[in-house]
Scaffold this motif. Structure first.
Motif, mmCIF file in Angstrom:
data_model
loop_
_atom_site.group_PDB
_atom_site.id
_atom_site.type_symbol
_atom_site.label_atom_id
_atom_site.label_comp_id
_atom_site.label_asym_id
_atom_site.label_seq_id
_atom_site.Cartn_x
_atom_site.Cartn_y
_atom_site.Cartn_z
ATOM 1 N N MET A 80 -16.052 -17.638 -21.909
ATOM 2 C CA MET A 80 -15.442 -18.844 -20.941
ATOM 3 C C MET A 80 -14.362 -18.346 -19.934
ATOM 4 S SD MET A 80 -15.477 -22.419 -22.635
ATOM 5 C CE MET A 80 -13.719 -22.858 -22.298
ATOM 6 N N VAL A 81 -13.711 -17.411 -20.544
ATOM 7 C CA VAL A 81 -12.541 -17.102 -20.133
ATOM 8 C C VAL A 81 -12.767 -15.658 -19.083
ATOM 9 C CG1 VAL A 81 -10.911 -18.093 -21.494
ATOM 10 C CG2 VAL A 81 -11.491 -15.694 -22.022
ATOM 11 N N SER A 82 -13.865 -15.279 -19.072
ATOM 12 C CA SER A 82 -14.236 -13.889 -18.559
ATOM 13 C C SER A 82 -14.858 -14.220 -17.216
ATOM 14 C CB SER A 82 -15.029 -12.953 -19.224
ATOM 15 O OG SER A 82 -14.600 -12.703 -20.493
ATOM 16 N N ASP A 83 -14.751 -13.371 -16.430
ATOM 17 C CA ASP A 83 -15.274 -13.297 -14.983
ATOM 18 C C ASP A 83 -15.381 -11.956 -14.245
ATOM 19 O OD1 ASP A 83 -16.523 -14.664 -12.492
ATOM 20 O OD2 ASP A 83 -14.628 -14.676 -11.728
ATOM 21 N N GLY A 84 -16.433 -11.637 -13.934
ATOM 22 C CA GLY A 84 -16.609 -10.262 -13.181
ATOM 23 C C GLY A 84 -16.078 -9.056 -13.707
ATOM 24 N N GLY A 85 -16.003 -9.110 -15.177
ATOM 25 C CA GLY A 85 -15.779 -7.901 -15.843
ATOM 26 C C GLY A 85 -14.376 -8.114 -16.389
ATOM 27 N N ALA A 86 -13.490 -8.923 -15.876
ATOM 28 C CA ALA A 86 -12.097 -9.142 -16.111
ATOM 29 C C ALA A 86 -12.056 -10.174 -17.283
ATOM 30 C CB ALA A 86 -11.224 -9.674 -14.762
ATOM 31 N N CYS A 87 -11.506 -9.808 -18.296
ATOM 32 C CA CYS A 87 -11.314 -10.438 -19.381
ATOM 33 C C CYS A 87 -9.791 -10.473 -19.842
ATOM 34 C CB CYS A 87 -11.984 -10.280 -20.322
ATOM 35 S SG CYS A 87 -11.917 -11.429 -22.066
ATOM 36 N N PRO A 88 -8.895 -11.612 -20.196
ATOM 37 C CA PRO A 88 -7.499 -11.517 -20.523
ATOM 38 C C PRO A 88 -7.678 -11.189 -21.802
ATOM 39 C CG PRO A 88 -7.968 -13.646 -20.247
ATOM 40 C CD PRO A 88 -9.356 -12.877 -19.714
ATOM 41 N N LEU A 89 -8.514 -11.080 -22.658
ATOM 42 C CA LEU A 89 -8.699 -11.142 -24.233
ATOM 43 C C LEU A 89 -8.742 -9.521 -24.517
ATOM 44 C CD1 LEU A 89 -10.524 -14.127 -25.369
ATOM 45 C CD2 LEU A 89 -8.221 -13.852 -25.397
ATOM 46 N N PRO A 90 -7.948 -9.134 -25.453
ATOM 47 C CA PRO A 90 -8.414 -7.550 -25.968
ATOM 48 C C PRO A 90 -9.518 -7.464 -26.811
ATOM 49 C CG PRO A 90 -6.617 -8.447 -27.178
ATOM 50 C CD PRO A 90 -6.782 -9.544 -25.980
ATOM 51 N N ALA A 91 -10.547 -6.371 -26.503
ATOM 52 C CA ALA A 91 -11.760 -6.529 -27.181
ATOM 53 C C ALA A 91 -11.613 -5.731 -28.583
ATOM 54 C CB ALA A 91 -12.691 -5.461 -26.566
ATOM 55 N N VAL A 92 -10.625 -6.528 -29.354
ATOM 56 C CA VAL A 92 -10.319 -6.181 -30.822
ATOM 57 C C VAL A 92 -10.772 -7.195 -31.786
ATOM 58 C CG1 VAL A 92 -8.485 -4.566 -30.303
ATOM 59 C CG2 VAL A 92 -7.894 -7.290 -30.742
ATOM 60 N N ASP A 93 -11.266 -7.009 -32.946
ATOM 61 C CA ASP A 93 -11.576 -7.778 -33.820
ATOM 62 C C ASP A 93 -10.516 -8.884 -34.107
ATOM 63 O OD1 ASP A 93 -13.666 -5.948 -34.075
ATOM 64 O OD2 ASP A 93 -13.140 -5.250 -36.194
ATOM 65 N N VAL A 94 -11.156 -10.281 -34.049
ATOM 66 C CA VAL A 94 -10.305 -11.392 -34.467
ATOM 67 C C VAL A 94 -10.190 -11.455 -36.040
ATOM 68 C CG1 VAL A 94 -10.261 -13.990 -33.940
ATOM 69 C CG2 VAL A 94 -11.062 -12.500 -32.232
ATOM 70 N N LYS A 95 -9.070 -10.798 -36.555
ATOM 71 C CA LYS A 95 -8.848 -10.969 -37.923
ATOM 72 C C LYS A 95 -8.553 -12.219 -38.421
ATOM 73 C CE LYS A 95 -9.288 -7.601 -39.774
ATOM 74 N NZ LYS A 95 -10.726 -6.874 -40.338
ATOM 75 N N TRP A 107 -4.259 -20.502 -32.942
ATOM 76 C CA TRP A 107 -3.689 -19.003 -32.604
ATOM 77 C C TRP A 107 -4.748 -18.209 -33.288
ATOM 78 C CZ3 TRP A 107 1.543 -17.160 -32.492
ATOM 79 C CH2 TRP A 107 2.651 -18.265 -32.214
ATOM 80 N N SER A 108 -5.177 -17.127 -32.364
ATOM 81 C CA SER A 108 -6.294 -16.053 -32.957
ATOM 82 C C SER A 108 -5.417 -14.702 -32.944
ATOM 83 C CB SER A 108 -7.538 -16.154 -32.164
ATOM 84 O OG SER A 108 -7.225 -15.770 -30.671
ATOM 85 N N ALA A 109 -5.665 -13.986 -33.909
ATOM 86 C CA ALA A 109 -4.847 -12.672 -33.938
ATOM 87 C C ALA A 109 -5.960 -11.400 -34.206
ATOM 88 C CB ALA A 109 -3.962 -12.469 -35.070
ATOM 89 N N GLY A 110 -5.653 -10.618 -33.441
ATOM 90 C CA GLY A 110 -6.369 -8.993 -33.564
ATOM 91 C C GLY A 110 -5.393 -8.300 -34.408
ATOM 92 N N TYR A 111 -5.597 -6.900 -34.087
ATOM 93 C CA TYR A 111 -4.666 -5.807 -34.670
ATOM 94 C C TYR A 111 -3.294 -5.895 -34.430
ATOM 95 C CZ TYR A 111 -9.095 -4.015 -36.454
ATOM 96 O OH TYR A 111 -10.270 -3.925 -36.940
ATOM 97 N N LEU A 112 -3.147 -5.979 -33.153
ATOM 98 C CA LEU A 112 -1.775 -5.841 -32.499
ATOM 99 C C LEU A 112 -1.477 -6.914 -31.572
ATOM 100 C CD1 LEU A 112 -1.556 -2.102 -32.143
ATOM 101 C CD2 LEU A 112 -0.358 -3.413 -33.985
ATOM 102 N N SER A 113 -2.209 -8.090 -31.649
ATOM 103 C CA SER A 113 -2.075 -9.163 -30.431
ATOM 104 C C SER A 113 -2.449 -10.298 -30.924
ATOM 105 C CB SER A 113 -3.078 -8.914 -29.119
ATOM 106 O OG SER A 113 -4.449 -8.627 -29.679
ATOM 107 N N PHE A 114 -2.174 -11.640 -29.991
ATOM 108 C CA PHE A 114 -2.355 -13.012 -30.224
ATOM 109 C C PHE A 114 -2.989 -13.585 -29.006
ATOM 110 C CE2 PHE A 114 1.259 -11.733 -32.812
ATOM 111 C CZ PHE A 114 0.846 -12.423 -34.318
ATOM 112 N N ALA A 115 -3.994 -14.544 -29.270
ATOM 113 C CA ALA A 115 -4.131 -15.457 -28.081
ATOM 114 C C ALA A 115 -3.775 -16.789 -28.672
ATOM 115 C CB ALA A 115 -5.532 -15.343 -27.848
ATOM 116 N N LEU A 116 -3.503 -17.686 -27.762
ATOM 117 C CA LEU A 116 -2.892 -18.893 -28.256
ATOM 118 C C LEU A 116 -3.824 -19.983 -27.364
ATOM 119 C CD1 LEU A 116 -1.062 -20.972 -29.472
ATOM 120 C CD2 LEU A 116 0.537 -20.545 -27.637
ATOM 121 N N TRP A 117 -4.619 -21.115 -27.918
ATOM 122 C CA TRP A 117 -5.556 -21.847 -27.244
ATOM 123 C C TRP A 117 -4.875 -23.254 -27.524
ATOM 124 C CZ3 TRP A 117 -10.001 -19.030 -25.328
ATOM 125 C CH2 TRP A 117 -9.816 -17.791 -26.000
ATOM 126 N N ASP A 118 -5.530 -24.142 -26.671
ATOM 127 C CA ASP A 118 -5.394 -25.459 -26.704
ATOM 128 C C ASP A 118 -6.540 -26.001 -27.358
ATOM 129 O OD1 ASP A 118 -5.633 -28.465 -26.306
ATOM 130 O OD2 ASP A 118 -4.260 -28.383 -24.729
#
Length: 848
Positions: A80-95, A107-118
């Motif tokens: 949903m947040v990707s377009d044309g090969g550009a994605c703001p989310l790192p391609a790491v496992d959502v742990k 909140w979603s967390a990978g190894y060294l990063s977070f994403a915050l969602w409504d």
């Protein structure tokens, strides 16, 4: 595979589906009842709660249709947040996933990063790293994309051929694709154990005041606000955080090394203790207790009020009764060491070496050196260590042969570890196996670059009658002049050896590596993990020689059996006397001949080195130990739980298969421990009969008086309505949580806020004598409500929407999960124009 309704065992029916093509690591439920799941590669999917609820309560003949709709209603947020090969989310496992019910976020967390969602709109609000820095890809996409979020939803959800390309340029898309590939490489490296991942995120939770807390592999704790801003960091322990549990105004942190620490909401350390001798995997609250689950499967319960006034009363009462639950055990432990010189011993040599001097021996520990050597083998062994493999055919031969000899005396092997040519293994009598547990293993290389295992140590740590005892098999630097290097090898082993996570059951082989990290002293300095044991035994080929003596002089003393004169030239005793090695350890008095160097297959004292080198005989092979005593006159007690003495320390001159003679030592151990069953009985008696305890417990179970300003609310258009929660207590904090319950067509309430209702804050703390205002507001319907409407009229056409909000007032300072409920009935008569004319419509996905 889609959704299916499968019959459960006497519990009606359940829904089952294959949510992801890969493994799922995390699940959470939003305050709207939606199910969020995270898997490998950064994939996050969402299923709407209303659709799941409708499918669960539908009639059997309707389930196939509703299950199909539920299956189709899932959202892949990465797409949903990707377009044309550009994605703001790192391609790491959502742990990890966490629902922030206070602000309707996820909140979603990978190894060294977070994403915050409504959690209501599913909008991606922020992507940031563990330092709180916003990801540059997210900033660029947000600034360059002029479309509204609803329009972007439509673009990303329509068929691929209808997608309109975002104005993000080709170079930017290429850059983001490259960064995504780099993320994938990092993810593989972290999974394989390479790279600097000591700060990786291991756990997080939301506290009662709405703050977010995260724990990392290096032991650090971080506090975040609800918008993803990093506020403070705390470092109270160096072991990896495994779980965090919040209850009211306290946070419990579980660590890899089995420790628990207790913090308040400001991050102040209130206390800590050793809960288990293995990683704490999970913490849960129930009743007036907090329960911890350990890596070996053990569960323990702790009073929620600790530390507190109850502790001093319980401690004093239990100390007075310690005679009734204090228990002593006596046992013998046989420890043997042999540098086998890459040879396989004869059966006669093994029987002579491992002959049990007394039937009281209950544990046998064997350390071998130079089981396998050679440059090719050592290189292969080093490669195996990096990926967690170990063992060799020669190693298995030794373990099998020794096991067969001891099997006749009712011994079974409970642990073993091999690194290159070093092996350590432990056998126990079958009748003692029930008292043996928490078996850990470790290895430290001391060879070239501290990476090759031709020199180094392997260790096994275990609990015997609930006391920690550790055995370390070593092989240090060779040659007469390498005294300093041998001292350095010991220091490196002692300071850097840490143990891996114990497996469930008994180990026959063990994994490589080390998960636990060194402890820290009161001043913050790193304490070696080997210092935190009740007893430790070092055995092996330490390679210390005889100095300031010639070959002829040494052989003359040997022939006259003047070993006391030879010991005056022993390098190891001299170095220990000056405090340069094996500090705090001691050795039994030995009267046997030097164990090195012999010509093979020649018996007696005439077998010493007859080659041109004529190496001076030496006691290379030794066994040293430290028990719990600070001085020799202290007796065994709960404060000094393991006291050891030596009944035999000898070599086996009959073995001629190697250029070393094997040595063995028999320890007499007195072990003091607590009879847990009796202790639990005494604890229960105190909790139910002590008047002071009962008085305190009654006070802890009280509720503060909390007033709710209204029980009925009618929302008009977009106007706000306010509910005031007032804490009338003058001493205790009050914690509240608001949970939505929406009636549905089946008559059973759906757990979650209705999609048209916004509540803020839904979680919080009320200080004594203070109040909190909770706002309720009508919001726009989410697009899936067009499908889930049960009314005959179109959504929003004057139909009345009802929600019952359950306000749970939980007492802070009252250490119990008991709650007091207050119900608020909310109504709103929505109008047709309350819904947007544009936006993403799920009907397009189902039927378009």
């Amino acid at each position: 595979m889609g959704w299916t309704a499968d019959p459960g065992p006497n519990v009606g029916e359940c829904l089952a589906w294959e949510a992801h093509s890969g493994p799922v690591f995390a699940l959470t439920v939003s305050p709207y009842g939606d199910l969020w799941s995270g898997s490998e590669g950064g994939v996050i999917k969402v299923w709407y709660g209303e659709a799941i609820e409708k499918s669960l309560v539908s009639q059997r003949e309707e389930k196939r249709k509703t299950s199909f709709l539920v299956e189709r209603s899932s959202i892949d947020l990465r797409d949903m947040v990707s377009d044309g090969g550009a994605c703001p989310l790192p391609a790491v496992d959502v742990k990890l996933l966490l629902s922030d019910n206070s602000r309707s976020k996820v909140w979603s967390a990978g190894y060294l990063s977070f994403a915050l969602w409504d959690s209501h709109t599913k909008e991606l609000l922020k992507v940031f790293n563990i330092d709180g820095q916003v990801d540059t890809r997210f900033d660029i996409l947000s600034s360059q994309d002029p479309y509204s979020y609803e329009t972007k939803q439509t673009l990303f959800s329509s068929p691929r051929k209808e997608k309109t390309r975002s104005p993000v340029g080709f170079l930017q898309r290429s850059r983001n694709a490259f960064l995504g590939a780099a993320d994938a490489v990092r993810r593989v490296a972290v999974k394989a154990g390479f790279g600097d991942d000591t700060r990786r995120i291991e756990a997080f939770t939301m506290s009662a005041d709405g703050m977010i807390w995260t724990g990392s592999a290096n032991g650090s704790l971080a506090q975040w606000d609800g918008s993803g801003n990093r506020l403070r960091e705390f470092m109270y322990h160096s072991s990896s955080v495994q779980c965090i549990c919040n209850f009211r105004t306290r946070l419990w942190v579980g660590y890899m090394d089995g420790n628990i620490q207790l913090l308040d909401l400001e991050g102040n350390l209130l206390g800590g203790w050793i809960a288990h001798n293995s990683p704490i995997l999970s913490i849960a609250v129930g009743g007036s207790y907090i329960f911890t689950l350990a890596g070996h499967g053990g569960i323990r319960g702790w009073n929620l009020s600790s530390p507190g006034p109850l502790d001093s009363i319980l401690l004093s009462e239990l100390i007075e009764k310690d005679v009734s639950y204090k228990s002593f055990e006596y046992m013998k432990v046989l420890v043997g060491s042999w540098n086998v010189g890459q040879e396989k011993a004869s059966y006669e040599s093994l029987r002579a070496w491992l002959k049990l001097p007394t039937p009281e021996v209950g544990v046998v520990v064997v350390g071998l050196q130079e089981v396998d050597m050679g440059a090719g083998f050592l290189a292969m062994s080093a490669a195996k260590e990096t990926v967690g493999l170990e063992g060799s055919p020669n190693g298995e031969w030794w373990l099998d042969v020794i096991g067969q000899i001891l099997k006749g005396h009712s011994f079974v092997r409970v642990g073993s570890r091999q690194m290159a040519g070093l092996i350590i293994a432990v056998w126990v009598r079958i009748n003692l196996k029930q008292f043996i547990g928490d078996i850990d293993n470790a290895a430290v290389a001391c060879g070239l670059g501290r990476a090759i295992g031709n020199k180094g140590a392997v260790g096994l740590r275990m609990r015997i009658h609930d006391r920690s005892i550790c055995f370390i098999n070593c092989h240090f630097a060779a040659h007469m002049e390498a005294v300093s290097r041998r001292n350095e090898d010991f220091d490196h082993v002692f300071r850097s050896m840490t143990f891996s996570s114990p497996s469930n059951g008994l180990l026959t082989t063990s994994v490589s590596g080390s998960a636990a990290q060194p402890l820290r002293g009161e001043n913050g300095s790193r304490l070696p993990e080997l210092s935190d044991t009740d007893m430790i035994v070092f055995l092996g080929d330490f390679n210390y020689r005889l100095s300031d003596i010639s070959y002829d002089e040494a052989m003359g003393l040997v022939s006259r059996r003047r070993f006391d004169r030879l010991r005056e030239n022993d390098q190891l005793r001299a170095e220990m006397r000056y405090g340069r090695v094996f500090q705090g350890l001691r050795e039994g008095e030995f009267k046997y001949p030097p164990t090195y160097k012999f010509d093979k297959h020649i018996a007696g004292l005439s077998g010493y080195d007859s080659s041109e080198k004529k190496r001076i005989p030496a006691w290379c092979d030794r066994i040293l130990y430290r028990d719990s005593r600070a001085s020799s006159n202290i007796e065994c007690s709960l404060e000094c739980p393991v006291v050891g003495s030596i009944s035999m320390y000898d070599s086996c001159m009959e073995a001629t298969d190697s250029d070393h003679k094997p040595v063995k030592c028999v320890f007499n151990l007195d072990v003091a421990h607590v009879d847990k069953q009796t202790l639990r009985q005494k604890y229960g008696e105190i909790m139910t009969s002590n008047k002071k305890v009962l008085y305190l417990l009654q006070g802890l179970e009280a509720f503060p008086e909390v007033n709710i300003s209204t029980n009925d609310i009618i929302l008009q258009d977009q106007n706000l309505s306010v509910v005031k929660l007032q804490n009338r207590s003058t001493k205790e904090l009050a914690c509240f949580e608001i949970i939505g319950q929406t009636p549905n067509s089946s008559g059973t309430p759906f757990s979650g806020f209705p999609s048209w209702l916004k509540v803020s804050p839904a979680v919080g703390v009320i200080f004594p004598g203070q109040s909190v205002e909770v706002t309720l507001q009508h919001g726009q319907l989410r697009s899936q409500d067009y499908l889930t409407s049960t009314s005959g009229s179109s959504p929003g056409a004057g139909q009345e929407k009802d929600a019952t909000l359950l306000v749970m007032v939980m007492v802070t300072g009252v250490y119990s999960t008991a709650v007091r409920d207050h119900k608020i009935h909310v109504q709103h008569r929505s109008r047709r124009d309350a819904f947007p004319s544009r936006g993403y419509n799920f009907a397009d996905r189902f039927f378009g």
